[in-house]
Design a protein around this motif. Structure first.
Motif: not given
Length: 286
Positions: A279-282, A260-269, A271-274
């Motif tokens: 911001t780059q498109t704006d 679960l911790r690994k999945e949360l870290l993957e989701c966090k990364t 979301v940060r990438r998105l």
């Protein structure tokens, strides 16, 4: 046999103990190969004995000189054949064992059975190849391998054997045979207690006698312990499996938390990438 038991005392020495362990293990290897050798000797005994039993007691007379030659009794019977094959393992049987001697014909002519003698010699040679060359060399290799295993793992092998001998001697109050013939102080004390309990038996102990144990004392609490022993052992086994299941469940929970911790870290990364892409498109659109 009594004096041979004193060999177990070699286990108390650091230098002789591993050799004693190797000696016992090599004896087991010899016993295994003895079964194979017995089967091989029995099979060749049946074949050669059947082949040579026709010539038992035959005598051949040389017509020119009058000399008499009698059939060798090496393979004419089951016992003699087994004895000859056994000593052939140590290369102590004569080569003339396979010779065939048959009686003269009616007019005194010499009769020979060359084919029978060739078959007997071939069987005897095959027996030497199988037993002397193959099986005995396999036995030597097995015993060498056993000795090498004991030497490589000398701490475990010798320590285990030493502990076993110590527990065996601690469990008994007498000396090992043949020194057990010498009376000891504990033996006199046991005899005196046995006579005292025989004259005035207490409520918890009774004197008994049997051919196996000679004179011994029967304790009432030991019978109770023997009855409760299976129950206690079953409870200990159940507790062991219960603790094992609890540990496995805890390990499963820990592994689930890690995943679960690994999945949360993957989701966090992700979301940060998105957010970085947005911001780059704006900044590019105006």
């Amino acid at each position: 046999m009594a004096f041979g038991r004193l060999l177990l005392l070699c286990n108390f020495s650091y230098y002789l103990g591993p050799l004693q362990v190797s000696f016992i293990k090599m004896g087991k290897d010899v016993a295994k190969y003895a079964v194979i050798l017995a089967l091989i000797i029995f099979s060749f005994t049946a074949g050669l004995g059947r082949l040579y039993q026709y010539y038992d007691g035959m005598v051949q007379v040389d017509p020119s000189t009058g000399d008499k030659v009698q059939q060798v009794s090496s393979f004419v019977g089951p016992l003699s054949t087994a004895r000859t094959l056994f000593w052939a393992l140590f290369c102590m049987s004569p080569l003339e064992s396979t010779d065939v001697v048959i009686e003269n014909r009616a007019r005194g002519a010499v009769n020979t059975h060359g084919f029978t003698q060739a078959v007997g010699a071939l069987c005897f040679a095959v027996f030497h190849v199988i037993c002397v060359v193959l099986v005995l060399n396999m036995l030597v290799s097995s015993t060498t391998n056993t000795l090498q295993k004991v030497i490589d793992n000398v701490n475990v092998e010798w320590t285990y054997s030493l502990t076993e001998v110590q527990l065996n001697y601690l469990a008994q109050s007498t000396l090992p045979p043949p020194l057990n013939l010498i009376p000891t102080v504990s033996g006199y004390r046991f005899v005196s207690e046995w006579i005292r309990y025989l004259v005035a038996p207490p409520g918890t102990k009774r004197n008994k006698w049997s051919l196996m144990y000679c004179c011994y004392k029967d304790h009432a609490h030991e019978k109770c312990a023997e009855k409760n022993f299976p129950i206690v052992m079953s409870q200990l086994v159940q507790r062991y499996f219960r603790e094992k299941e609890q540990k496995s469940e805890e390990n499963n929970h820990i592994s689930q938390l890690d995943s679960l911790r690994k999945e949360l870290l993957e989701c966090k990364t992700a979301v940060r990438r998105l957010m970085e892409e947005n911001t780059q498109t704006d900044t590019v659109v105006p």
